[in-house]
Design an enzyme around this catalytic site. Sequence first.
Site: not given
Ligand code: SRM
Ligand code: SF4
Length: 678
Positions: A116, A185, A269, A271, A491, A497, A536, A540
């Site tokens: 990323r 981030r 994390k 943000k 997502c 994922c 899930c 994201c």
């Molecule tokens: Fe996310 C984890 C993809 C934005 C909340 N996110 C993941 C992972 C890395 C899965 C993992 O941990 O193994 C996913 C990778 C999937 C893949 O196959 O690529 C993933 N997140 C993404 C992306 C690529 C989704 C997308 O459609 O673009 C976004 C990457 C953003 C970036 O460039 O940094 C992405 N993730 C977000 C957002 C939205 C935002 O930040 O505006 C959220 C919700 C906002 C928030 O953080 O509250 C988000 N992702 C999570 C979480 C839950 C975090 C938490 O507070 O519990 C996880 C899991 C974790 O961190 O444990 C996670």
């Molecule tokens: Fe993976 Fe859940 Fe984030 Fe979708 S929302 S990319 S399933 S961690």
Amino acid sequence: MLEYISPYLRNPDRITGIPTGRKAAECWDLKTYPHSIKLMATLTTNSRTDSKLSKIEGIKERSQFLREPVATELKQDTTHFSEDGVQILKFHGSYQQDNRDNRVKGQEKDYQMMLRTRNPGGFIPPQLYLTLDRLSSTYGNQTLRVTTRQGFQLHGILKRNLKAAIASIVRSMGSTLGACGDLNRNVMAPPAPFKNRPEYDFAWTYANNIADLLAPQSGAYYEIWLDGEKIISAEEAPEVKAAREHNGNGTIVHESPEPIYGDRYMPRKFKSCVTVPGDNSVDLYSQDLALVIITDESGELQGFNILAGGGLARTHNKEETFPRLADEIGYVAKADIYDAVKAIVATQRDYGDRVNRRHARLKYLLDDWGVEKFRSTVEGYFGKSFQPFRALPDFKYEDFLGWHEQGDGKLFLGISVRNGRVCDTEGWKLKTALREITEAFSLPMRLTPHQNILLYEIAPDDRVEIDRILRENGIKLLEEIDPLERLSMACPALPTCGLAITESERVIPDILVRIRKLLDRVGLPKEEFVVRMTGCPNGCARPYMAELGLVGRAPNVYQLWLGADSHQTRLAQLYLDRLNVDDLEAELEPLLVFFKKARHEDERFGDFCHRVGFEALRQFTETYDPASLKPKRKERHRIRIYDSVYERLKAESQRLGKPMLDLASEALEKYLNELSES
Ligand code: SRM
Ligand code: SF4
């Protein structure tokens, strides 16, 4: 007994402001270091033992500031990293994944790395784009993916190619450092490249500066991926360097390679975004930290409004986890912005929950403490009070797609990218088109927080040729794209994922087609609303800020969230816990029929659900008769006729190609007319 204190308080001489060499007891002198005493007292009452700290805290602490075990394991001839390696690898911008479509019981997983990029404000210079395009073809799965935080992701990179891929990115003025992991981030900013609106330029500058301020400093990244060669894409602003080193009241970890983070980095994390008044292209209420540029009438930067404590992730069946909107904290003058940001970071660093990672985001600190306590704790680190939050116009979401003037005679073009996936498929060759355009015109791009791309600095004379390249590669004009698709996000979910419970990106195109057909059927053919889907509850694609959010619950089953607004300033609420994807139409039809019947003029679906409330939606649904939508059958009258007459009628109907009903009616009418005339 003092059971748990933050690592910084265990070694008080590590807190800047307390001279090294002084004994801890002396340091807790109330008059000299009142803030430290306050911290100590609070943390003592939190009563957490080190042994209870989450496992990842130990992994971070042992990593020698992000070096091990990644550095060692990278050199080993293996397909994947160890569990500890995976955690530290995240800080370098990479996740270990496996292709879940290829899982076979008893066999090793099909390991591959996701990379990323970290590019504040979504800025991608042309040479970096061409490098990413090439890397996705040589090492990746042939696709690039624009993320919801304005980054690019490459999927499918084998461990043995990771070093070459990261080195190429850094040599092309890019970075992956800090794109993932427990730290700040990618900093978001509105992607619109308006040259005649200084506030937009300030937002970009400060997004860069905050990213630099909070970037890891240990040097591990360059040692591991570039053998120590330090390539710096752009010199950081001198004031940022000074601000990082500036003592503050406990914001700095003394004599640490990581002056802001220390050896355990953040609890989770973090943000952030910088935006301008009225522009919510960054979903600002969902961020841990949001800064809003405040300028005076002549466009001079004065300061920043600060919001904090937004975040979306949840866990199913754990009510203690929830999405939350950021609160207004206050205003600071521009000279104080770095100290204020550091104070908020330090508050989360020292008070954020390092025991329970599900409770570790800043939003829970705000929720547990309330705004007043949070503000006063931050002010302790800041050494000043926040000024009152300045009045702002309403925030609106705009996607900036299509052709626009950028305010200096040049143009920018926003291209809608389906779920952010830049690829070549039958009849839609976006990857080829973007490569051709970038090679021909060397244009910079800005990735949007909604998984789209803006190309800018376009000379008006080049517009025709750019349109031609897009057309030739099957890229639709904006007006040809269904607004449901234009506004939607999903997502990646399966197959990459590891946390996905069910599909998202791969099924959303079909879901949108089905919703469009349903809208046609209920008589709302022009209707549009924001649909966001995730595999899930982590959220994201920010489904909790959508007018219609679908959140993976079980295979083929989703939660239905309704009632957010189209400008993403209000949270959606859970309407249905389990919606089988096969029942999508059956569940949505009554809601849309009710919407059609009872909406106010121009009211949007999200606002309607919010206004009438879920009880009304449920009541209508319970009494809804699906037959009411079916066209009413015409009244039919029955008469009996002799079999012989029926056979003749049928034969004549076939010969003349006329329905029996018409033939019989005409014949009877004629006969009855003759009767009445006689
Ligand atoms: Fe996310 C984890 C993809 C934005 C909340 N996110 C993941 C992972 C890395 C899965 C993992 O941990 O193994 C996913 C990778 C999937 C893949 O196959 O690529 C993933 N997140 C993404 C992306 C690529 C989704 C997308 O459609 O673009 C976004 C990457 C953003 C970036 O460039 O940094 C992405 N993730 C977000 C957002 C939205 C935002 O930040 O505006 C959220 C919700 C906002 C928030 O953080 O509250 C988000 N992702 C999570 C979480 C839950 C975090 C938490 O507070 O519990 C996880 C899991 C974790 O961190 O444990 C996670
Ligand atoms: Fe993976 Fe859940 Fe984030 Fe979708 S929302 S990319 S399933 S961690």
